[in-house]
Design a protein around this motif. Structure first.
Motif, mmCIF file in Angstrom:
data_model
loop_
_atom_site.group_PDB
_atom_site.id
_atom_site.type_symbol
_atom_site.label_atom_id
_atom_site.label_comp_id
_atom_site.label_asym_id
_atom_site.label_seq_id
_atom_site.Cartn_x
_atom_site.Cartn_y
_atom_site.Cartn_z
ATOM 1 N N GLY A 30 0.816 -1.232 0.000
ATOM 2 C CA GLY A 30 0.000 0.000 0.000
ATOM 3 C C GLY A 30 0.836 1.262 0.000
ATOM 4 N N GLY A 31 0.326 2.266 0.753
ATOM 5 C CA GLY A 31 0.876 3.618 0.708
ATOM 6 C C GLY A 31 2.379 3.701 0.972
ATOM 7 N N ARG A 34 4.223 2.594 -2.192
ATOM 8 C CA ARG A 34 3.929 3.601 -3.243
ATOM 9 C C ARG A 34 4.737 4.888 -2.994
ATOM 10 N NH1 ARG A 34 -1.302 5.300 -1.719
ATOM 11 N NH2 ARG A 34 -0.181 6.892 -0.554
ATOM 12 N N ASP A 49 0.909 -0.640 6.346
ATOM 13 C CA ASP A 49 0.040 -1.794 6.103
ATOM 14 C C ASP A 49 0.863 -3.033 5.767
ATOM 15 O OD1 ASP A 49 -2.688 -0.531 6.151
ATOM 16 O OD2 ASP A 49 -1.700 0.742 4.659
ATOM 17 N N TYR A 100 -14.781 -7.369 -0.731
ATOM 18 C CA TYR A 100 -15.099 -6.804 0.565
ATOM 19 C C TYR A 100 -16.552 -7.089 0.929
ATOM 20 C CZ TYR A 100 -11.120 -3.665 1.407
ATOM 21 O OH TYR A 100 -9.909 -3.133 1.694
ATOM 22 N N ARG A 121 -7.055 -5.071 -4.607
ATOM 23 C CA ARG A 121 -6.796 -3.705 -4.112
ATOM 24 C C ARG A 121 -7.265 -2.644 -5.118
ATOM 25 N NH1 ARG A 121 -3.857 -3.213 0.649
ATOM 26 N NH2 ARG A 121 -3.600 -5.295 1.494
ATOM 27 N N ASP A 122 -7.290 -1.380 -4.644
ATOM 28 C CA ASP A 122 -7.958 -0.347 -5.454
ATOM 29 C C ASP A 122 -7.223 0.064 -6.719
ATOM 30 O OD1 ASP A 122 -5.986 0.926 -3.944
ATOM 31 O OD2 ASP A 122 -7.275 2.564 -3.251
ATOM 32 N N ASN A 126 -1.200 1.133 -5.645
ATOM 33 C CA ASN A 126 -1.385 0.762 -4.235
ATOM 34 C C ASN A 126 -1.262 -0.747 -4.035
ATOM 35 O OD1 ASN A 126 -1.790 3.354 -3.427
ATOM 36 N ND2 ASN A 126 -4.026 3.251 -3.490
ATOM 37 N N ASP A 168 -16.006 -1.827 -3.787
ATOM 38 C CA ASP A 168 -16.081 -0.699 -2.871
ATOM 39 C C ASP A 168 -16.157 0.596 -3.688
ATOM 40 O OD1 ASP A 168 -15.840 1.249 -0.977
ATOM 41 O OD2 ASP A 168 -13.828 0.684 -0.293
ATOM 42 N N ARG A 171 -13.803 3.713 -3.927
ATOM 43 C CA ARG A 171 -12.562 3.720 -4.708
ATOM 44 C C ARG A 171 -12.630 4.664 -5.903
ATOM 45 N NH1 ARG A 171 -11.559 -2.753 -4.621
ATOM 46 N NH2 ARG A 171 -10.377 -2.834 -2.674
ATOM 47 N N ARG A 174 -11.400 7.681 -4.474
ATOM 48 C CA ARG A 174 -9.965 7.521 -4.201
ATOM 49 C C ARG A 174 -9.148 7.682 -5.476
ATOM 50 N NH1 ARG A 174 -7.915 5.080 0.512
ATOM 51 N NH2 ARG A 174 -6.434 3.795 -0.641
ATOM 52 N N ARG A 177 -8.955 11.225 -6.048
ATOM 53 C CA ARG A 177 -8.145 11.864 -5.009
ATOM 54 C C ARG A 177 -6.647 11.662 -5.285
ATOM 55 N NH1 ARG A 177 -4.964 9.638 -0.379
ATOM 56 N NH2 ARG A 177 -6.679 8.312 0.295
ATOM 57 N N PHE A 178 -6.252 10.421 -5.609
ATOM 58 C CA PHE A 178 -4.831 10.174 -5.878
ATOM 59 C C PHE A 178 -4.383 10.918 -7.141
ATOM 60 C CE2 PHE A 178 -5.315 6.453 -2.983
ATOM 61 C CZ PHE A 178 -4.252 6.745 -2.148
ATOM 62 N N ARG A 208 -16.954 8.645 4.883
ATOM 63 C CA ARG A 208 -15.878 8.148 4.006
ATOM 64 C C ARG A 208 -15.714 9.079 2.795
ATOM 65 N NH1 ARG A 208 -16.325 2.408 2.046
ATOM 66 N NH2 ARG A 208 -14.055 2.373 2.043
ATOM 67 N N LYS A 215 -9.319 15.621 1.190
ATOM 68 C CA LYS A 215 -7.945 15.442 0.688
ATOM 69 C C LYS A 215 -7.796 16.114 -0.676
ATOM 70 C CE LYS A 215 -6.854 11.402 3.410
ATOM 71 N NZ LYS A 215 -6.699 9.970 3.507
HETATM 72 N N1 CTP Z 1 -7.343 -0.021 -0.104
HETATM 73 C C1 CTP Z 1 -8.214 -0.508 -1.066
HETATM 74 N N2 CTP Z 1 -9.470 0.006 -1.167
HETATM 75 C C2 CTP Z 1 -9.885 0.996 -0.332
HETATM 76 C C3 CTP Z 1 -9.011 1.502 0.642
HETATM 77 C C4 CTP Z 1 -7.740 0.982 0.728
HETATM 78 O O1 CTP Z 1 -7.830 -1.387 -1.832
HETATM 79 N N3 CTP Z 1 -11.114 1.471 -0.445
HETATM 80 C C5 CTP Z 1 -5.988 -0.616 0.001
HETATM 81 C C6 CTP Z 1 -4.944 0.033 -0.894
HETATM 82 O O2 CTP Z 1 -4.052 -0.984 -1.283
HETATM 83 C C7 CTP Z 1 -4.258 1.035 0.005
HETATM 84 C C8 CTP Z 1 -4.273 0.293 1.341
HETATM 85 O O3 CTP Z 1 -5.502 -0.444 1.333
HETATM 86 O O4 CTP Z 1 -2.959 1.324 -0.421
HETATM 87 C C9 CTP Z 1 -4.208 1.201 2.551
HETATM 88 O O5 CTP Z 1 -5.269 2.124 2.525
HETATM 89 P P1 CTP Z 1 -5.195 3.561 3.170
HETATM 90 O O6 CTP Z 1 -4.397 3.483 4.423
HETATM 91 O O7 CTP Z 1 -6.570 4.113 3.216
HETATM 92 O O8 CTP Z 1 -4.465 4.457 2.084
HETATM 93 P P2 CTP Z 1 -2.966 4.576 1.642
HETATM 94 O O9 CTP Z 1 -2.799 3.927 0.298
HETATM 95 O O10 CTP Z 1 -2.041 4.137 2.704
HETATM 96 O O11 CTP Z 1 -2.807 6.135 1.325
HETATM 97 P P3 CTP Z 1 -3.227 7.405 2.219
HETATM 98 O O12 CTP Z 1 -2.509 7.290 3.497
HETATM 99 O O13 CTP Z 1 -2.792 8.572 1.366
HETATM 100 O O14 CTP Z 1 -4.711 7.367 2.344
#
Ligand code: CTP
Length: 468
Positions: A30-31, A34, A49, A100, A121-122, A126, A168, A171, A174, A177-178, A208, A215
């Motif tokens: 994850g983050g 990345r 994570d 999920y 994953r999203d 990530n 989900d 996403r 998200r 946002r990214f 959420r 952000k």
């Molecule tokens: N994730 C996902 N779907 C979501 C939320 C999260 O697949 N709806 C997965 C992604 O792989 C993400 C990881 O869970 O990288 C961790 O999520 P989160 O901590 O929310 O985000 P980060 O990627 O760590 O980034 P940030 O801290 O900028 O939110």
């Protein structure tokens, strides 16, 4: 893994060894990964994570014991556990298959391989992970071309976007946002899926959604995120008032500006001078009530009279619906929306001290932010006009400074109390007390008497007759 802080490397090795001792594989995902490849790994990162092949909860418990970290939270239903260690939140999850979605006939969590987990994953960026087990410490797993997407600045889902967003729908927010935070492009197929599925956002909680939206608001160029939200149809799902700002009318050859794109310019302008979320929200909301106040007259052209007051009235309703705080932060935004035209009205040469005093009194501590908003509100492309308007505000600020030094009106409190009025007038509590207080306030703000306790008392004695 060069450049990773030593304290994290030591932690990663420990976690790898613990996993190995219970015959599990563990990956950081994850983050963290990345941001490492983006060269944006911050030393004050708080969340890391981990995904393990096997039970994430068991691994978290063993890790907590090894680290002597006694704060562990277990979320059985989701197969996750969080260990708090040295200011870090270490999130553990067992690699999962399926989605999920809760399906009553299937277990909520089904064990899977690392690959199973990554494809759920999203985004590709990530879904990168490093193995932490001793034999293959630091080996990168990138099954969906996440590194290549980071290089070519692309936001894309690992599998069919329809499936990823169906798992989900948040996403979709998200992805945008990214794209906004990183200044990346959303891949066409991913964008097409968002457009098609935007209505699915309705099943997501406002908490959420607002987390993601804020952000975007806090990004360095928030307009790019709002423009994607508009294009995709997501914005209309939770913020229709903003979408209503879009469009230009023309009558008798006169056009007004497009208030949606104008609002985004104001937001970007304010983002250049301030990181304050609420000042940025004031920029988003400042013209929100223009559509219902729009009128055309052949003499004056397009007008939006009263959009400031109506906009301020709308602020609480919109804040509540979006899940924004209903406290002094809402009041702050409301105040700036209500007052955002006032400094413009003060920009003429012959402005009186009393008008300036009233603005200082009403804006109070928010005066500087109000002036910043007004300056950001100047979006004319005509350089001559831009310079002229900014100079007008320089003059307003100079006037404010002079009046402030003279009159100490900011955060002004009436020097005469209700008790004093009752005593002097020899009356009981009632509306007359308020009327007299208001009269003293106006006398000071209008410059009839100086802002001084004794002068105010003398004035009270002088007007006493009129009320007794
Ligand atoms: N994730 C996902 N779907 C979501 C939320 C999260 O697949 N709806 C997965 C992604 O792989 C993400 C990881 O869970 O990288 C961790 O999520 P989160 O901590 O929310 O985000 P980060 O990627 O760590 O980034 P940030 O801290 O900028 O939110």
């Amino acid at each position: 893994m060069t450049g990773i802080p030593d304290k994290h490397l030591t932690l990663f090795r420990t976690i790898g060894e613990v996993a190995e001792s219970i015959n599990q594989q563990v990956f950081v995902v994850g983050g963290y990964v990345r941001d490492y490849y983006l060269n944006k790994l911050s030393s004050d990162i708080t969340d890391i994570d981990f995904v393990s092949v096997g039970s994430g909860i068991t691994l978290a418990q063993k890790v907590a014991t090894k680290l002597k970290a006694n704060r562990i939270s277990v979320f059985k239903k989701f197969g996750t556990a969080q260990v708090k260690f040295n200011g870090l939140d270490l999130e553990f999850v067992g690699a999962r298959k399926e989605s999920y979605r809760k399906d009553s006939r299937k277990p909520a969590v089904e064990n899977g391989t690392l690959e199973d987990d990554q494809l759920r994953r999203d985004l590709t960026i990530n879904a990168l992970s490093w193995c932490l087990n001793p034999g293959s410490f630091g080996v990168l797993h990138d099954p969906f071309g996440g590194i290549s997407d980071l290089k070519s600045r692309i936001i894309r889902t690992p599998i069919d976007p329809g499936q990823t967003f169906d798992d989900d729908p948040l996403r979709m927010m998200r992805a945008i946002r990214f794209a906004t935070q990183l200044d990346f492009n959303v891949e066409d197929k991913t964008m097409a899926a968002i457009k098609k599925m935007a209505h699915r956002l309705t099943i997501i909680s406002k908490e959420r959604i607002i987390d993601e939206l804020n952000k975007i608001v806090l990004a360095s160029r928030p307009s790019s995120g709002f423009s994607l939200l508009l294009e995709s149809g997501l914005l209309g799902e939770f913020f229709p008032e903003m979408v209503n700002l879009l469009g230009v009318d023309e009558k008798k050859g006169q056009r007004h500006k497009d208030n949606f794109w104008h609002t985004l310019e104001v937001l970007d302008n304010i983002a250049e001078t301030s990181d304050d979320l609420w000042l940025r929200w004031a920029a988003i909301m400042h013209d929100i009530a223009k559509p219902p106040t729009k009128r055309f007259s052949p003499d004056t052209g397009w007008t939006f009279h009263g959009h400031d007051a109506l906009g301020a009235k709308w602020v609480p309703r919109i804040f509540r619906r979006l899940g924004l705080p209903m406290d002094e932060r809402m009041k702050y935004v409301q105040k700036l929306v209500r007052l955002h035209l006032r400094p413009i009205a003060l920009a003429s040469e012959e402005v009186t001290d009393s008008a300036i005093r009233r603005l200082i009194y009403e804006a109070g501590d928010e005066l500087e932010d109000l002036m910043a908003l007004c300056r950001a509100d100047i979006t004319t492309k005509n350089e001559w006009k831009q310079t002229k308007f900014q100079k007008n505000f320089d003059r307003v600020e100079k006037n404010i400074k002079e009046v402030e030094e003279k009159d100490r009106i900011r955060n002004w409190k009436n020097p005469i109390s209700g008790e004093q009025i009752m005593e002097v007038l020899n009356v009981k509590p009632g509306p007359v007390v308020g009327q007299v207080k208001e009269r003293i306030k106006n006398a000071i703000l209008d410059g009839i008497i100086p802002n001084d306790d004794d002068e105010a008392y003398r004035y009270l004695l002088k007007i006493k007759e009129e009320y007794t």
